[in-house]
Design a protein around this motif. Structure first.
Motif, PDB file in Angstrom:
ATOM      1  N   ILE B  62       2.762  -9.464 -13.979  1.00 55.24           N
ATOM      2  CA  ILE B  62       2.050  -8.227 -13.634  1.00 55.24           C
ATOM      3  C   ILE B  62       3.045  -7.065 -13.587  1.00 55.24           C
ATOM      4  CG2 ILE B  62       2.091  -8.340 -11.107  1.00 55.24           C
ATOM      5  CD1 ILE B  62      -0.805  -7.344 -11.209  1.00 55.24           C
ATOM      6  N   ARG B  65       3.625  -6.087 -17.174  1.00 57.08           N
ATOM      7  CA  ARG B  65       2.498  -5.341 -17.708  1.00 57.08           C
ATOM      8  C   ARG B  65       2.404  -3.939 -17.125  1.00 57.08           C
ATOM      9  NH1 ARG B  65      -1.190  -8.204 -20.660  1.00 57.08           N
ATOM     10  NH2 ARG B  65      -1.898  -6.110 -21.156  1.00 57.08           N
ATOM     11  N   ASN B 239      -7.336  -7.109   3.753  1.00 55.81           N
ATOM     12  CA  ASN B 239      -7.770  -7.808   2.549  1.00 55.81           C
ATOM     13  C   ASN B 239      -9.281  -7.939   2.386  1.00 55.81           C
ATOM     14  OD1 ASN B 239      -5.149  -8.104   1.790  1.00 55.81           O
ATOM     15  ND2 ASN B 239      -4.955 -10.199   2.537  1.00 55.81           N
ATOM     16  N   TYR B 241     -13.030  -7.766   1.424  1.00 55.53           N
ATOM     17  CA  TYR B 241     -13.591  -7.368   0.131  1.00 55.53           C
ATOM     18  C   TYR B 241     -15.124  -7.294   0.135  1.00 55.53           C
ATOM     19  CZ  TYR B 241     -14.277  -7.022  -4.901  1.00 55.53           C
ATOM     20  OH  TYR B 241     -14.654  -6.603  -6.139  1.00 55.53           O
ATOM     21  N   LEU B 242     -15.763  -8.428   0.456  1.00 56.66           N
ATOM     22  CA  LEU B 242     -17.224  -8.491   0.345  1.00 56.66           C
ATOM     23  C   LEU B 242     -17.930  -7.431   1.191  1.00 56.66           C
ATOM     24  CD1 LEU B 242     -19.838  -9.876  -0.618  1.00 56.66           C
ATOM     25  CD2 LEU B 242     -19.586 -11.495   1.261  1.00 56.66           C
ATOM     26  N   ARG B 245     -17.493  -3.847  -0.097  1.00 60.01           N
ATOM     27  CA  ARG B 245     -18.203  -3.812  -1.372  1.00 60.01           C
ATOM     28  C   ARG B 245     -19.703  -3.647  -1.140  1.00 60.01           C
ATOM     29  NH1 ARG B 245     -20.157  -4.000  -5.854  1.00 60.01           N
ATOM     30  NH2 ARG B 245     -19.844  -5.521  -7.528  1.00 60.01           N
ATOM     31  N   GLN B 257      -8.776  -2.291  -1.811  1.00 57.82           N
ATOM     32  CA  GLN B 257      -9.166  -3.555  -2.452  1.00 57.82           C
ATOM     33  C   GLN B 257     -10.368  -3.368  -3.373  1.00 57.82           C
ATOM     34  OE1 GLN B 257      -7.135  -5.957  -1.981  1.00 57.82           O
ATOM     35  NE2 GLN B 257      -6.104  -5.322  -0.100  1.00 57.82           N
ATOM     36  N   LEU B 260      -9.201  -1.111  -6.546  1.00 56.32           N
ATOM     37  CA  LEU B 260      -8.293  -1.752  -7.507  1.00 56.32           C
ATOM     38  C   LEU B 260      -8.966  -2.278  -8.766  1.00 56.32           C
ATOM     39  CD1 LEU B 260      -5.679  -3.888  -5.595  1.00 56.32           C
ATOM     40  CD2 LEU B 260      -5.338  -1.856  -6.996  1.00 56.32           C
ATOM     41  N   PRO B 261      -9.925  -3.203  -8.603  1.00 52.16           N
ATOM     42  CA  PRO B 261     -10.536  -3.764  -9.821  1.00 52.16           C
ATOM     43  C   PRO B 261     -11.247  -2.704 -10.651  1.00 52.16           C
ATOM     44  CG  PRO B 261     -11.435  -4.804  -7.834  1.00 52.16           C
ATOM     45  CD  PRO B 261     -10.416  -3.840  -7.386  1.00 52.16           C
ATOM     46  N   ALA B 264      -8.553  -0.893 -12.504  1.00 55.25           N
ATOM     47  CA  ALA B 264      -7.956  -1.715 -13.549  1.00 55.25           C
ATOM     48  C   ALA B 264      -8.878  -1.874 -14.748  1.00 55.25           C
ATOM     49  CB  ALA B 264      -7.572  -3.089 -12.991  1.00 55.25           C
ATOM     50  N   LEU B 271      -4.123   0.135 -18.916  1.00 51.96           N
ATOM     51  CA  LEU B 271      -4.103  -1.016 -18.013  1.00 51.96           C
ATOM     52  C   LEU B 271      -2.886  -1.027 -17.109  1.00 51.96           C
ATOM     53  CD1 LEU B 271      -5.389  -4.030 -20.111  1.00 51.96           C
ATOM     54  CD2 LEU B 271      -6.168  -3.356 -17.847  1.00 51.96           C
ATOM     55  N   PHE B 275      -2.451  -2.189 -13.080  1.00 48.42           N
ATOM     56  CA  PHE B 275      -1.544  -3.228 -12.600  1.00 48.42           C
ATOM     57  C   PHE B 275      -0.538  -2.653 -11.607  1.00 48.42           C
ATOM     58  CE2 PHE B 275      -2.399  -5.218 -16.969  1.00 48.42           C
ATOM     59  CZ  PHE B 275      -3.542  -5.827 -16.485  1.00 48.42           C
ATOM     60  N   ALA B 278      -2.178  -2.415  -8.307  1.00 47.64           N
ATOM     61  CA  ALA B 278      -2.270  -3.708  -7.619  1.00 47.64           C
ATOM     62  C   ALA B 278      -0.970  -4.038  -6.903  1.00 47.64           C
ATOM     63  CB  ALA B 278      -2.636  -4.811  -8.607  1.00 47.64           C
ATOM     64  N   ALA B 281      -0.748  -1.987  -3.800  1.00 52.25           N
ATOM     65  CA  ALA B 281      -1.649  -2.472  -2.752  1.00 52.25           C
ATOM     66  C   ALA B 281      -1.084  -3.678  -2.024  1.00 52.25           C
ATOM     67  CB  ALA B 281      -3.006  -2.819  -3.350  1.00 52.25           C
ATOM     68  N   ALA B 282      -0.247  -4.464  -2.712  1.00 55.62           N
ATOM     69  CA  ALA B 282       0.295  -5.670  -2.097  1.00 55.62           C
ATOM     70  C   ALA B 282       1.518  -5.382  -1.234  1.00 55.62           C
ATOM     71  CB  ALA B 282       0.643  -6.694  -3.173  1.00 55.62           C
TER      72      ALA B 282
END
Lengths: 299, 307
Positions: B62, B65, B239, B241-242, B245, B257, B260-261, B264, B271, B275, B278, B281-282
């Motif tokens: 990652i 990339r 962390n 997510y659900l 969302r 979180q 991010l997707p 991306a 791209l 990356f 991401a 974020a970590a």
């Protein structure tokens, strides 16, 4: 507690103190009780209730359908499919995660200069969130831009496995940390005794280490199973349930029903999920109970 | 992590004093010949390095990339090393992805949740450990029952509640269901129960009431446990997510979180920015792993919780 009996026999200052204590307890518990009441206990009742209603096509109205919807959904293809995909996800992620975690922990559980660096590296995947781990794996297995030129995520037979890879990798850190702690809790004399007996390292691992580690592994099986049951972000990000619905786990289906406004149907599925997780938790409790028994013999 | 015990190597295991004739207890592999010993050590270093490379390979990729110019990378045949690296990718990702805003939302949510969980858990744990009141056992079981109830089960009803309260796209909505924690209550209660009676008596002699005892004795004494729980609580909130969302419908409120997707996938020909985001974020969690490793590990091994 035979509180009433006891209070009668005590002097009045004691009873006052007791009341004050109960008052203070009520005050201390109130914040938690409000949160749990509103967001844990009430919603359980609410989803059971919502399961009796069906929404119309445009999701603007609902009508009472009684237990009909429960029977229909819980015996239907959709639920069975979601459950079987979920179980497959458990089978993909739990055994592999466990074996790899044990492998890393056994390799790193030795006295070497600089071993802490390896510990940190092996534990490092706990620093990734599910979202980050999913993006990392997108880099590796994405059909168009991925490093490995595989088309797993677009192949209905392999997509779930592709998603599972990201979970297995992400769980490595946690599994490693817990297995290592388990290994370090094994008394050194036991290992020494086995060595004095002339046991080979491999045999010792299977006849001494692994049995001693079994409570830890059991705990991990439970934790990883729960994780697999709750898997959502990795599916949402990597496949969005596809291709052809091949990665729609129960939780994913519930989320979709919620988003689509099919609240009744989703609620029935949630009740189904609740019953299943309850049974898993019960199984966990019984197993842990047994673990406490043979654990106490050692202590 | 505590001192590792040797797994299969008596050579480095300390010989128990008083066990007597040490040479007889040694296995052939443990012969004083230090050359065999050295070879074995080198072997382990090689094995551990290899395993590290496998574990870190996805991270390396990652990074590759993120740094590589995307088109040049693809035309170069996707090698496992950066192609035409662009070092400003992180600052560009920060700007284009509005990462400061996303990180602030995540941080706000995380701080509210972690602080609230620690406070409510300490209070509840104190009640369960030191106060007597009717139905205490039943109440405790009720608390623990919530541990068996994943957010996924109650999702539909909770989203409905938040909608009714008008808390979509708000910190109230993001945090409300997580302001209390059964795991924290359990962990801290265990700590409180370990406080010796002498300390209690001494505190009472000093004229401390319950509040004084809680603040001046119970909390300071169990600080390591509270710290462990704080780290765990922080980690799982960050962390999440659900839930975000489900109740965030305006992009302005996206947590990192959730963003991010989207980021991306929005920039297919950029791209590298996704990356890079991401990786950014970590970083906060990586910092926690490095600086609070002891607390984190104690919390995780005390009974792992879902992130």
């Amino acid at each position: 507690m035979s509180a009433t009996e006891a209070t009668r026999a005590r002097p009045s200052w004691w009873r006052r103190r007791r009341t004050r204590e109960a008052g203070l307890a009520a005050l201390f518990l109130a914040p938690s009780v409000v949160v749990f009441g509103a967001f844990f206990f009430y919603p359980i009742g609410r989803i059971v209730y919502l399961g009796f209603f069906q929404q119309n096509q445009t999701r603007t109205r609902q009508r009472w359908v009684g237990t009909e919807q429960y029977v229909e959904v819980l015996t239907g293809d959709e639920f069975r499919e979601g459950l079987s995909i979920t179980v497959r996800y458990v089978l993909y992620t739990v055994p592999a995660g466990l074996v790899l975690g044990v492998l890393l922990a056994v390799a790193a559980n030795r006295r070497l200069r600089g071993i802490k660096i390896f510990h940190t590296i092996f534990a490092s995947t706990v620093a990734t969130s599910v979202a980050v781990a999913s993006i990392v794996w997108l880099v590796l297995i994405n059909p168009t831009v991925g490093y490995l030129e595989v088309d797993w995520l677009r192949d209905p037979d392999r997509a779930l496995f592709g998603v599972a890879l990201s979970s297995i990798w992400q769980n490595l850190g946690l599994t490693f940390i817990i297995v290592l702690a388990g290994l370090q809790a094994i008394p050194e004399e036991i290992n020494e005794a086995a060595t004095v007996d002339g046991m080979s390292p491999t045999r010792r691992f299977f006849t001494v280490t692994l049995p001693m580690l079994s409570p830890t592994l059991l705990f991990l099986v439970v934790v990883l199973t729960v994780f697999a049951f709750q898997a959502f972000a990795q599916i949402d990000i990597l496949t969005n349930g596809g291709p052809a619905g091949s990665t729609e786990t129960l939780v994913f289906k519930i989320f979709q029903q919620q988003q689509g406004g099919a609240v009744g149907e989703g609620s029935v599925m949630a009740v189904g999920l609740f019953v299943i997780t309850f049974l898993v938790a019960l199984g966990q409790f019984l197993l842990l109970e047994r673990r406490v028994h043979y654990g106490s013999d050692r202590a | 992590m505590s001192e590792p015990t040797t797994d299969d190597d008596v050579v480095v295991a300390p010989t128990t004093p008083g066990l007597g004739d040490v040479p007889a207890a040694r296995t052939p592999s443990a012969r004083p010949g230090s050359r065999a010993r050295l070879a074995k050590q080198v072997g382990w270093y090689l094995t551990l390095t290899l395993l590290s490379l496998i574990v870190l390979f996805p991270v390396w990729m990652i990074l590759v990339r993120a740094l590589s110019q995307p088109i040049a990378y693809l035309t170069a045949g996707q090698p496992p090393r950066p192609v035409e690296p662009e070092w400003d990718v992180f600052s560009r990702a920060f700007r284009q992805g509005d990462l400061d805003r996303r990180l602030l939302t995540s941080a706000g949510m995380t701080i509210i949740i972690a602080t609230a969980q620690v406070v409510t858990s300490v209070l509840a744990a104190y009640a369960f450990a030191f106060l007597r009141f009717p139905f205490r056992r039943l109440a405790f079981m009720g608390f623990m029952a919530t541990l068996m109830l994943p957010i996924e089960v109650t999702l539909i009803a909770n989203v409905e509640t938040i909608r009714t309260l008008g808390w979509f796209n708000s910190f109230q909505g993001l945090t409300a269901p997580f302001l209390a924690a059964a795991f924290g209550t359990f962990l801290i209660r265990q700590g409180f129960l370990g406080i010796p009676d002498d300390l209690r008596d001494a505190a009472e002699l000093d004229g401390y009431g319950h509040l004084g005892f809680l603040w001046h004795v119970a909390v300071p004494v169990t600080r390591p446990i509270i710290a462990s729980f704080t780290v765990i609580s922080f980690l799982s909130a960050w962390n999440q997510y659900l839930w975000p969302r489900s109740i965030i419908t305006r992009e302005a409120w996206d947590t990192i979180q959730i963003a991010l997707p989207k980021f991306a996938s929005e920039n297919i020909n950029q791209l590298n920015l996704g990356f890079a985001a991401a990786i950014i974020a970590a970083l906060p969690i990586l910092a926690i792993l490095i600086f609070f490793q002891r607390h984190l590990i104690r919390g995780l091994t005390a009974g792992a919780v879902k992130g």
